[in-house]
Design an enzyme around this catalytic site. Structure first.
Site, PDB file in Angstrom:
ATOM      1  N   ASP A  87       7.480  13.146  25.719  1.00  0.00           N
ATOM      2  CA  ASP A  87       6.136  13.639  26.058  1.00  0.00           C
ATOM      3  C   ASP A  87       6.202  15.019  26.694  1.00  0.00           C
ATOM      4  O   ASP A  87       5.535  15.287  27.690  1.00  0.00           O
ATOM      5  CB  ASP A  87       5.438  12.652  27.001  1.00  0.00           C
ATOM      6  CG  ASP A  87       3.917  12.806  26.977  1.00  0.00           C
ATOM      7  OD1 ASP A  87       3.392  13.410  26.022  1.00  0.00           O
ATOM      8  OD2 ASP A  87       3.254  12.314  27.907  1.00  0.00           O
ATOM      9  N   LEU A  88       7.001  15.888  26.118  1.00  0.00           N
ATOM     10  CA  LEU A  88       7.135  17.249  26.641  1.00  0.00           C
ATOM     11  C   LEU A  88       5.885  18.054  26.287  1.00  0.00           C
ATOM     12  O   LEU A  88       5.549  18.215  25.126  1.00  0.00           O
ATOM     13  CB  LEU A  88       8.375  17.921  26.040  1.00  0.00           C
ATOM     14  CG  LEU A  88       8.714  19.330  26.544  1.00  0.00           C
ATOM     15  CD1 LEU A  88       8.982  19.318  28.040  1.00  0.00           C
ATOM     16  CD2 LEU A  88       9.908  19.888  25.783  1.00  0.00           C
TER      17      LEU A  88
END
Length: 310
Positions: A87-88
């Site tokens: 979930d960058l």
């Protein structure tokens, strides 16, 4: 969710990864009560604030932040087993008092080979606008190191990327996109429609975020051309065509930005706890940021960030 995050963060020690200091069993905050993580306090907020149009962004600072993101992700991918962030995005990269990047929010993180929430449930996990095409196309597809690489460039884009309202089709029946609109966080009633639009644009049209809002090439932005090329490679449709954090991505980024890095700047040790906060690989960018004119710009950034977070 918090147990997953604790498991992911418990043993992580790296200058560019947020340190877990403990947990509290009951925290009351905004009428919500429950367990919570205790971490370092990041008074400058996240990259989402830094990327606001009103905030100044010196080019050396952008270079340093990108380099720190690579080092942090390289560390995660060097764990045994490999730790995938999954979930960058700008809001998950926090900034310390000196505007150094810290990877945060490990709520969706998983160890490679382990179970991944979302797989087989119709949800791939993470924000649809940032998902790699293979995850958008198949909800049963598990995240990989390559899908983490796909997300690398997003935290440095000044605004959310755009998706087209509807495609037209060329003579071969392939979708063609001529106009775009900002992607917004979907409401409960529109989530499926927005995700479908993103999937169609990314997978069928192979649309990627525009890079027009990045600084223009010139003497003040050395290495920009190489950086743009590298960003586009991270967005390759085929996972096998993307560079890796362990090798090519780090070395080509260093060469493209003129950081004069050597292989010693990217040690292979599992633990980076012994390294100083300012890594040798960031020496060139840090020296530039200490120059009087750039130092003044950096202080303006810090002032703006503090004011906007109050």
């Amino acid at each position: 969710m918090i147990s997953r995050e604790v498991k992911a963060m418990a043993s992580l020690r790296h200058p560019n990864v947020l340190t877990l200091m403990g947990i509290t069993e009951k925290l009351e905050w905004n009428y919500v009560s429950g367990p919570a993580l205790v971490t370092q306090f990041m008074e400058n907020g996240s990259l989402a604030g830094l990327l606001q149009p009103e905030c100044p962004r010196p080019w050396p600072l952008i270079c340093r932040l990108l380099q720190e993101l690579v080092l942090g992700m390289r560390y995660l991918h060097s764990q045994n087993p490999v730790l995938l962030h999954r979930d960058l995005k700008p809001s998950n990269v926090l900034l310390d008092p000196d505007l150094h990047a810290k990877l945060a929010d490990f709520g969706l993180s998983t160890f490679l080979g382990g179970s991944q929430s979302g797989a087989g449930s119709g949800v791939s996990g993470g924000t649809p606008a940032y998902l790699a095409p293979e995850l958008l196309a198949d909800v049963n597809q598990k995240a990989t190191m390559a899908s983490d690489v796909y997300r690398l460039s997003y935290p440095l884009l000044p605004s959310p990327w755009t998706i087209p309202p509807a495609p037209s089709y060329d003579g071969a029946g392939r979708p063609s996109y001529s106009e775009c609109f900002p992607f917004v966080s979907p409401t409960p009633t529109s989530a499926v429609n927005q995700t479908s639009l993103v999937e169609q644009a990314v997978c069928e049209g192979q649309v990627r975020p525009p890079l027009t809002e990045l600084p223009q090439p010139g003497p003040e932005t050395p290495g920009l051309e190489g950086l743009l090329e590298l960003m586009q490679r991270c967005w390759s449709h085929e996972p096998k065509d993307r560079p890796s954090f362990q090798g090519e991505l780090a070395t080509k980024l260093a060469a493209g930005l003129g950081l004069n890095l050597s292989t010693e700047d990217f040690p292979r040790e599992r633990s980076f706890a012994h390294l100083p906060p300012t890594l040798p690989s960031l020496q060139t960018a840090n020296q530039t940021l200490r120059k009087p004119s750039t130092w003044y710009e950096l202080k303006l950034v810090q002032k703006w960030m503090l004011q906007s977070s109050q």
